[in-house]
Design an enzyme around this catalytic site. Structure first.
Site, PDB file in Angstrom:
ATOM      1  N   LYS A 182      46.306  53.264  40.440  1.00  6.76           N
ATOM      2  CA  LYS A 182      45.077  53.723  39.781  1.00  6.76           C
ATOM      3  C   LYS A 182      44.323  54.832  40.513  1.00  6.76           C
ATOM      4  O   LYS A 182      43.104  54.786  40.646  1.00  6.76           O
ATOM      5  CB  LYS A 182      44.104  52.547  39.604  1.00  6.76           C
ATOM      6  CG  LYS A 182      44.609  51.455  38.725  1.00  6.76           C
ATOM      7  CD  LYS A 182      43.634  50.315  38.630  1.00  6.76           C
ATOM      8  CE  LYS A 182      43.535  49.548  39.939  1.00  6.76           C
ATOM      9  NZ  LYS A 182      42.918  48.236  39.790  1.00  6.76           N
ATOM     10  N   ASP A 218      41.351  41.027  40.940  1.00  3.99           N
ATOM     11  CA  ASP A 218      40.352  40.943  39.859  1.00  3.99           C
ATOM     12  C   ASP A 218      40.760  39.980  38.743  1.00  3.99           C
ATOM     13  O   ASP A 218      39.913  39.324  38.132  1.00  3.99           O
ATOM     14  CB  ASP A 218      39.999  42.332  39.293  1.00  3.99           C
ATOM     15  CG  ASP A 218      41.206  43.161  38.892  1.00  3.99           C
ATOM     16  OD1 ASP A 218      42.348  42.726  39.117  1.00  3.99           O
ATOM     17  OD2 ASP A 218      41.007  44.269  38.350  1.00  3.99           O
TER      18      ASP A 218
END
Ligand code: BGC
Length: 481
Positions: A182, A218
């Site tokens: 990312k 997450d």
């Protein structure tokens, strides 16, 4: 579509079609030819799900795991919340849209998790691509500033660190970064223990300290924050900047961790699905281009077809292709359309808005300095819809694989389960969640899957993981005494 025996309601033709009258019919057919590779039939999705099932098994295996595209990482989270957790915690959240520092309180009596306060700290591009030492110094500095503003300096609070990258976890507080994803690419962090790097940065400053640390992906934070409200929540899923999911697996199947009893949360890292070439047949020329021009070519193939970091770019490449083919904008691309990254993923959501979508499309095309007419605006809508639908269906195929696995693990004919979910794509896109749910129903017909949007999983969930780890450590100690 029809040939694969799809039930009604799973129409592969799109909701948004340009007016098929007159000369536009021809445009429509030609456009369709370019969009066809994005349209995955139910049969194809079942096939993708079967491939993922095999890859998950390989990832869980003791030896095969090194070569596995889907890493299936043990998280050392062995229990979901039971409602007796409590206390004050710090949380760090790195790897989503923003970097955040939080102070969280878990209240046992009310079975609630309160966010006392939080602060967003920007991470400038040069830090995202700089040295690891600079990154962790920056994190330690943000934490120091936050502790001061909260008058918390001097209390050594336990800290939950939501670090949303693939990590090989050795223990709850020892976690080795496998690779950046990312848009992050800091040197000297891959292969290192992230907890050690954080602690070293704090000690370099020497002006405050933290208590025990729990490392959390997450997805795990998301599952845990929902688990406090709904104890049947055993899957966590993120569809945001990146995509991934975790779920509770039987310990006896987790060959890389000792012990046979109970369960452990597994971070699947499904974003890496396809990195061994297993998805070649469904990759379009646009996916290949997105991969080639990314900072990590060959890595996170599945994620690049699905998540917010890439969807806008896929749409831009399709629009550009259609322009080159003279099917859009009178064959003239603008400077903006030729610029990578100029078509933001949030435009997709805006253009697909049921009421204002067409108007939004016109505004966005104007902003991109394109010479558009009404058909162009309709075609742009169709492209957005096609790309986001594929994303939703691929997610559904992956989620269905997990739900089916939990069901068969437990020898059940029917499974009722809850997925805690978060991420900008899931939250902000007007019909992503509906499409995802409809497809999961078809792909996991023996599972009754409910979805619970996580209220700040990366913040509160991290505190929850830390709290559960403390509760278990306490039990362990009491048993020992
Ligand atoms: C990371 C995962 C994370 C996901 C969602 C992916 O790029 O590898 O660890 O859970 O993004 O943030």
């Amino acid at each position: 579509g029809e040939a694969s025996g799809e039930p009604p309601g799973f129409s592969l033709s799109s909701r948004v079609q340009p007016d098929p009258s007159g000369s536009e019919t021809c445009v429509c057919l030609q456009v369709e030819k370019h969009l066809e590779p994005f349209r995955l039939s139910l049969e194809k999705l079942q096939d993708v799900s079967a491939r993922l099932r095999k890859d998950m098994l390989r990832g869980l295996g003791k030896h095969a795991h090194h070569r596995a595209a889907v890493k299936m990482l043990p998280t050392f989270v062995r229990a979901t919340p039971d409602g007796t957790e409590k206390g004050d915690f710090l949380a760090l959240d790195l790897g989503g849209t923003n970097f955040r520092v939080l102070h969280v309180r878990v209240l046992e009596e009310e079975q609630r998790v309160l966010k006392m306060d939080s602060q967003i700290c920007a991470i400038p591009q040069e830090i995202m691509l700089g040295t690891g030492e600079k990154l962790f110094d920056h994190i330690a500095a943000c934490l120091a500033e936050f502790l001061d503003s909260q008058k918390l300096r001097g209390q050594t609070l336990p800290l939950g660190f939501t670090f949303s990258f693939p990590c090989e976890q050795k223990e709850i507080d020892k976690s080795i970064l496998i690779r950046w994803t990312k848009g992050f690419n800091c040197s000297g962090v891959e292969g290192e223990d992230v907890v050690r790097l954080l602690k070293e940065a704090i000690h370099r400053r020497g002006d405050y300290d933290i208590g025990s640390v729990a490392m959390v992906n997450d997805t795990v934070g998301t599952m845990m924050s929902c688990g406090y409200r709904d104890q049947s929540c055993e899957i966590g899923m993120i569809i945001g900047t990146g995509t991934n999911a975790c779920y509770m697996e039987e310990m006896k199947n987790v060959k890389r961790v000792e012990g046979e009893d109970g369960r452990m949360c597994i971070n699947t890292e499904w974003g890496g699905f396809g990195d061994d070439g297993s998805l070649k047949d469904i990759l379009t020329e646009f996916d290949e281009e997105v991969d080639k021009t990314s900072i990590n070519p060959g890595v996170h193939t599945f994620e690049k077809m699905i998540s917010g970091m890439y969807l806008g770019e896929i749409v831009r490449l399709v629009l550009l292709k259609l322009t080159e083919e003279k099917l859009l904008f009178k064959g003239c691309p603008s400077e903006a359309l030729l610029t990578p990254g100029s078509f933001e993923t949030k435009f997709i959501s805006e253009i697909e808005e049921p009421d204002s979508g067409l108007e939004n499309a016109k505004k966005i095309l104007t902003k991109l300095a394109l010479d558009w007419d009404l058909v162009d605006a309709c075609v742009a809508r169709l492209v957005c819809d096609t790309v986001s639908s594929r994303s939703a269906r691929l997610c559904a195929a992956a989620l269905a694989t997990i739900a089916n696995r939990i069901r068969t693990n437990r020898g059940l004919d029917h499974l009722k389960t809850t997925v805690g979910v978060d991420g900008t794509v899931y939250r902000k896109h007007p019909n992503f969640s509906d499409e995802l749910q409809a497809a999961v129903r078809l792909l996991a017909p023996k599972c009754d899957v409910s979805f619970l949007i996580s209220e700040d999983g990366s913040g509160k969930g991290a505190a929850m993981v830390t709290a559960v780890a403390q509760r278990l450590a306490l039990h362990c100690m009491l048993n020992f005494l």
